[in-house]
Design a protein around this motif. Sequence first.
Motif, PDB file in Angstrom:
ATOM      1  N   GLY A  37       0.828  -1.198   0.000  1.00  0.00           N
ATOM      2  CA  GLY A  37       0.000   0.000   0.000  1.00  0.00           C
ATOM      3  C   GLY A  37       0.863   1.249   0.000  1.00  0.00           C
ATOM      4  O   GLY A  37       1.810   1.368   0.787  1.00  0.00           O
ATOM      5  N   LYS A  38       0.540   2.178  -0.875  1.00  0.00           N
ATOM      6  CA  LYS A  38       1.271   3.444  -0.987  1.00  0.00           C
ATOM      7  C   LYS A  38       0.262   4.585  -0.881  1.00  0.00           C
ATOM      8  O   LYS A  38      -0.586   4.741  -1.755  1.00  0.00           O
ATOM      9  CB  LYS A  38       2.034   3.516  -2.301  1.00  0.00           C
ATOM     10  CG  LYS A  38       3.045   2.375  -2.482  1.00  0.00           C
ATOM     11  CD  LYS A  38       3.761   2.443  -3.824  1.00  0.00           C
ATOM     12  CE  LYS A  38       4.758   1.299  -3.973  1.00  0.00           C
ATOM     13  NZ  LYS A  38       5.480   1.356  -5.274  1.00  0.00           N
ATOM     14  N   THR A  39       0.358   5.359   0.195  1.00  0.00           N
ATOM     15  CA  THR A  39      -0.653   6.365   0.503  1.00  0.00           C
ATOM     16  C   THR A  39      -0.061   7.764   0.566  1.00  0.00           C
ATOM     17  O   THR A  39       0.944   8.001   1.246  1.00  0.00           O
ATOM     18  CB  THR A  39      -1.322   6.045   1.853  1.00  0.00           C
ATOM     19  OG1 THR A  39      -2.033   4.818   1.754  1.00  0.00           O
ATOM     20  CG2 THR A  39      -2.306   7.143   2.245  1.00  0.00           C
ATOM     21  N   TRP A  40      -0.711   8.666  -0.164  1.00  0.00           N
ATOM     22  CA  TRP A  40      -0.487  10.103  -0.005  1.00  0.00           C
ATOM     23  C   TRP A  40      -1.646  10.668   0.806  1.00  0.00           C
ATOM     24  O   TRP A  40      -2.794  10.318   0.561  1.00  0.00           O
ATOM     25  CB  TRP A  40      -0.436  10.810  -1.364  1.00  0.00           C
ATOM     26  CG  TRP A  40       0.782  10.474  -2.188  1.00  0.00           C
ATOM     27  CD1 TRP A  40       0.885   9.516  -3.146  1.00  0.00           C
ATOM     28  CD2 TRP A  40       2.054  11.107  -2.110  1.00  0.00           C
ATOM     29  NE1 TRP A  40       2.141   9.501  -3.678  1.00  0.00           N
ATOM     30  CE2 TRP A  40       2.891  10.475  -3.062  1.00  0.00           C
ATOM     31  CE3 TRP A  40       2.577  12.150  -1.338  1.00  0.00           C
ATOM     32  CZ2 TRP A  40       4.215  10.851  -3.261  1.00  0.00           C
ATOM     33  CZ3 TRP A  40       3.895  12.521  -1.534  1.00  0.00           C
ATOM     34  CH2 TRP A  40       4.703  11.881  -2.478  1.00  0.00           C
ATOM     35  N   GLU A  41      -1.337  11.540   1.748  1.00  0.00           N
ATOM     36  CA  GLU A  41      -2.392  12.134   2.570  1.00  0.00           C
ATOM     37  C   GLU A  41      -2.042  13.568   2.914  1.00  0.00           C
ATOM     38  O   GLU A  41      -0.892  13.865   3.264  1.00  0.00           O
ATOM     39  CB  GLU A  41      -2.576  11.323   3.858  1.00  0.00           C
ATOM     40  CG  GLU A  41      -3.650  11.871   4.804  1.00  0.00           C
ATOM     41  CD  GLU A  41      -3.859  10.961   6.012  1.00  0.00           C
ATOM     42  OE1 GLU A  41      -3.914   9.734   5.807  1.00  0.00           O
ATOM     43  OE2 GLU A  41      -3.925  11.473   7.136  1.00  0.00           O
ATOM     44  N   VAL A  42      -3.028  14.442   2.804  1.00  0.00           N
ATOM     45  CA  VAL A  42      -2.876  15.818   3.284  1.00  0.00           C
ATOM     46  C   VAL A  42      -4.004  16.067   4.280  1.00  0.00           C
ATOM     47  O   VAL A  42      -5.130  15.585   4.103  1.00  0.00           O
ATOM     48  CB  VAL A  42      -2.932  16.846   2.140  1.00  0.00           C
ATOM     49  CG1 VAL A  42      -1.722  16.713   1.237  1.00  0.00           C
ATOM     50  CG2 VAL A  42      -4.208  16.705   1.326  1.00  0.00           C
ATOM     51  N   GLY A  43      -3.671  16.773   5.357  1.00  0.00           N
ATOM     52  CA  GLY A  43      -4.675  16.966   6.385  1.00  0.00           C
ATOM     53  C   GLY A  43      -4.476  18.235   7.168  1.00  0.00           C
ATOM     54  O   GLY A  43      -3.488  18.974   6.984  1.00  0.00           O
TER      55      GLY A  43
ATOM     56  N   ARG B 185     -12.497  21.298  18.345  1.00  0.00           N
ATOM     57  CA  ARG B 185     -11.497  20.415  17.764  1.00  0.00           C
ATOM     58  C   ARG B 185     -11.985  19.949  16.394  1.00  0.00           C
ATOM     59  O   ARG B 185     -13.108  19.466  16.260  1.00  0.00           O
ATOM     60  CB  ARG B 185     -11.257  19.193  18.653  1.00  0.00           C
ATOM     61  CG  ARG B 185     -10.820  19.519  20.079  1.00  0.00           C
ATOM     62  CD  ARG B 185      -9.408  20.051  20.120  1.00  0.00           C
ATOM     63  NE  ARG B 185      -8.958  20.250  21.482  1.00  0.00           N
ATOM     64  CZ  ARG B 185      -9.030  21.410  22.137  1.00  0.00           C
ATOM     65  NH1 ARG B 185      -9.549  22.480  21.539  1.00  0.00           N
ATOM     66  NH2 ARG B 185      -8.580  21.506  23.367  1.00  0.00           N
ATOM     67  N   ILE B 186     -11.123  20.077  15.378  1.00  0.00           N
ATOM     68  CA  ILE B 186     -11.468  19.675  14.017  1.00  0.00           C
ATOM     69  C   ILE B 186     -10.282  18.949  13.397  1.00  0.00           C
ATOM     70  O   ILE B 186      -9.142  19.415  13.490  1.00  0.00           O
ATOM     71  CB  ILE B 186     -11.846  20.887  13.133  1.00  0.00           C
ATOM     72  CG1 ILE B 186     -13.046  21.633  13.716  1.00  0.00           C
ATOM     73  CG2 ILE B 186     -12.160  20.427  11.708  1.00  0.00           C
ATOM     74  CD1 ILE B 186     -13.378  22.918  12.967  1.00  0.00           C
ATOM     75  N   LYS B 187     -10.557  17.804  12.782  1.00  0.00           N
ATOM     76  CA  LYS B 187      -9.555  17.084  11.994  1.00  0.00           C
ATOM     77  C   LYS B 187     -10.143  16.795  10.617  1.00  0.00           C
ATOM     78  O   LYS B 187     -11.303  16.400  10.497  1.00  0.00           O
ATOM     79  CB  LYS B 187      -9.155  15.760  12.659  1.00  0.00           C
ATOM     80  CG  LYS B 187      -8.301  15.917  13.903  1.00  0.00           C
ATOM     81  CD  LYS B 187      -7.901  14.576  14.486  1.00  0.00           C
ATOM     82  CE  LYS B 187      -6.880  13.874  13.623  1.00  0.00           C
ATOM     83  NZ  LYS B 187      -5.530  14.471  13.727  1.00  0.00           N
ATOM     84  N   ALA B 188      -9.334  16.998   9.581  1.00  0.00           N
ATOM     85  CA  ALA B 188      -9.769  16.716   8.216  1.00  0.00           C
ATOM     86  C   ALA B 188      -8.596  16.150   7.434  1.00  0.00           C
ATOM     87  O   ALA B 188      -7.438  16.508   7.681  1.00  0.00           O
ATOM     88  CB  ALA B 188     -10.305  17.981   7.540  1.00  0.00           C
ATOM     89  N   ALA B 189      -8.894  15.255   6.499  1.00  0.00           N
ATOM     90  CA  ALA B 189      -7.833  14.643   5.703  1.00  0.00           C
ATOM     91  C   ALA B 189      -8.381  14.188   4.361  1.00  0.00           C
ATOM     92  O   ALA B 189      -9.528  13.739   4.261  1.00  0.00           O
ATOM     93  CB  ALA B 189      -7.213  13.459   6.440  1.00  0.00           C
ATOM     94  N   TYR B 190      -7.545  14.300   3.332  1.00  0.00           N
ATOM     95  CA  TYR B 190      -7.820  13.719   2.019  1.00  0.00           C
ATOM     96  C   TYR B 190      -6.680  12.755   1.718  1.00  0.00           C
ATOM     97  O   TYR B 190      -5.507  13.070   1.950  1.00  0.00           O
ATOM     98  CB  TYR B 190      -7.894  14.785   0.925  1.00  0.00           C
ATOM     99  CG  TYR B 190      -7.996  14.186  -0.465  1.00  0.00           C
ATOM    100  CD1 TYR B 190      -9.214  13.758  -0.969  1.00  0.00           C
ATOM    101  CD2 TYR B 190      -6.863  14.022  -1.256  1.00  0.00           C
ATOM    102  CE1 TYR B 190      -9.316  13.189  -2.228  1.00  0.00           C
ATOM    103  CE2 TYR B 190      -6.947  13.449  -2.523  1.00  0.00           C
ATOM    104  CZ  TYR B 190      -8.175  13.037  -3.003  1.00  0.00           C
ATOM    105  OH  TYR B 190      -8.264  12.465  -4.246  1.00  0.00           O
ATOM    106  N   PHE B 191      -7.014  11.572   1.200  1.00  0.00           N
ATOM    107  CA  PHE B 191      -5.976  10.575   0.967  1.00  0.00           C
ATOM    108  C   PHE B 191      -6.148   9.903  -0.388  1.00  0.00           C
ATOM    109  O   PHE B 191      -7.237   9.877  -0.970  1.00  0.00           O
ATOM    110  CB  PHE B 191      -5.990   9.513   2.072  1.00  0.00           C
ATOM    111  CG  PHE B 191      -7.194   8.621   2.021  1.00  0.00           C
ATOM    112  CD1 PHE B 191      -7.165   7.425   1.317  1.00  0.00           C
ATOM    113  CD2 PHE B 191      -8.372   8.976   2.658  1.00  0.00           C
ATOM    114  CE1 PHE B 191      -8.277   6.601   1.249  1.00  0.00           C
ATOM    115  CE2 PHE B 191      -9.490   8.161   2.604  1.00  0.00           C
ATOM    116  CZ  PHE B 191      -9.441   6.969   1.894  1.00  0.00           C
TER     117      PHE B 191
END
Length: 730
Positions: free
Chosen positions: A513-519, A535-541
């Motif tokens: 598995g090869k993952t790019w993620e920005v958050g 509190r807020i967390k967000a991510a695109y992968f």
Amino acid sequence: MRPGIARSAALMAGVAAIALGVVSASAQEADSTAAAQETAEKVEQKKSGDGATLLDKITVVSRTDESAIDTMASVSHVGQEQLERRMATSQQGVLFGLPNVAVQTDASRTASSVNIRGLQDFGRVQVIIDGARQDFQRSGHGTQSKFWLDPELVKQVDVIRGPVANTYGSGAIGGVVFYETKDAEDFLRPGESWAASATGMYETNGHGWTTSATGAYRFNDAFDVLGNIVYRDYGDYKDGGGDTVPGTSFDVLSGMLKSSIRPTENSELKLGWVGANDSWNEVSGGSPVSDLDLKQNTFTGRYNITDEDQSWLDLHINASYNKTRLDRTYVKPLSNGQFDPGTGLPTIIPAGSQTNYDLGTWSFDIWNTSRFETGALQHEMTYGGDWVSDGVVTRDPSGSMDSYTPSGKRRVSGAYVQDKISWEWLEVLAGLRYDSYGLDSDAANNSGNRLSPRITVGVSPFQTAALEGLQLYGTYAEGYRSPSITETLMNGMHPTGATFPFLPNPDLTPETGKTWEVGANYRADGVIQPDDALRIKAAYFNNDIADYIGSTTISAFADTTGLCPVRWDLLMNPNVTYAPICSQYQNYANAKIRGFELEGVYDAAWGFVGLSASTLNGYTVSYAGIREDLSTIPSSQVTGQLGFRFLEDRLLIGGEVQYSGAPKGNKVADDYTLVNAFATYKATDNLNVNFRVDNIFDVKYVNPLNTSTTTVLYEPGVTLKLAATMRFGG
């Protein structure tokens, strides 16, 4: 009344009577006054603004003592307050509303398989209970990888998504779910040397009874122990259309025993046992076909030593053994459409025939974190290794059903090092993991190894009051999953409906598995009033899995390899329904999964508002260039939560609304919206009452993971739950 329900009701009544008698006799004692004072202090602390820390519990999956909001990854934490108001019967309730996290179950709701970001089964998602991996698997339609843990035993759950979780062992290209069970330290109040509680819960849908008893004793500051026992007895539930769903009844007895020993003020040893004894049946055509009985015992030992005066020392050593045995017994003879797994010819399965599935998992995990500085840079360097051995033994004295879940041994191990470097507004986390595996059986041997890197860069570039709590990060991470015993060695003829061969494949290549993620992570305290927190967390992968392993159909007429010849003897036999195909697990494609997840909560003295959202799209591209939708993609969801606190935090009233959008390519699942309501009331410091209504509008819906071309499992309709917990101590 069924005998199981009668036993459950009697047990609940007996435990409740004992608890009520003790509570009545001791309600006016000094420890009750002390508890009331403690509660008042907590309320006052929350009002003073310190209550924001309630949102920032240290996650179990963090190996550097981070909370979810401080972790540069997509991490979720489910704490005790959330678990209490969810009143979960199964893991679907425990993990409700977590972005891109879903649970697949068969009709038996106690056996669960967790799906993270569209990946599940065969170790792609690691489920860990108190440090012990849950690797049980049984082949068949529906849920394959399963684990058993009663929600009543759980203290908290942490979820980390993607291969950044690979410090927790080989294979977690989807992520990790880490369950921490209850501790005496959390159960006992200040000044108490012992305490006990009794809980009774009733659910209207399925007429389900739950009884639970907990006891803890503190021998001294260096030694305490906690025990818990839970019994559940549930009948078949009704779906939103009012139809009874056969085969959904079960009864399960679960328990745990956990002790904490503190040899020094800087060290701690936790010894634990978690067990389950579960019974349910499999149904075909509306009537039971087989009875299943499961016994699971997990033994764990965890030692850590941390010395603040020795910044290089933060050592953790975990060891565990997990033993699972599943017995499947046919309750009536089966003949129509049954084929011998060895020959493919018509056969009869006699009543009383039994298949036994045994799994023993040994695991060992050790790591240390050293903290030091080099000039202006601060370092948290974590390094360690892990080793896991799975031994599978499947027995079928009356036939060859053991070919579908074959026996064998698999060993996975690895070592890693990662360094978290901090400088003012910049954080960099760089890591490297080495994985190795070996698979041994009478039929085949296989092995492999690989290095997997990770790099994460996070910046907190803003200094203004409104944005100083904003952190942006980007990650690239790789993970490595070795083939399982079943994927490698599954063989035999398909047993029902139509017969065709399953082919083993000892040449499988591990998945990568090869993952790019920005958050983004955002924290702010005192947003509207002094005691609130946001509190807020967000991510695109974007996750690409090379050499994805899946079950592949081979046409016998088109096969040129000689592995799948046409069985002319079966084709010409009028008594056999033969399909001229073969099925084999292959590295047939590359999988591509993309998605977004958002999780946020605003908390204040008056209550809270929560919002989570997730979208997911996944497909495979075969080596021939054929694109297909992944069948393991769950619903995209938006979940809103709202709660109000009254009477100095003693009363909480609220609700949840969840919209689910059917995944692309699923021809059975539809969009649906669920509305739930909950209330918790601390009547006294020793009596809690909980109430919940799930699926208020009685919607008929399916979990997309519980659908196939042959079966559809509808979820429960409207369900009312009422529970009471009585506590006493001294």
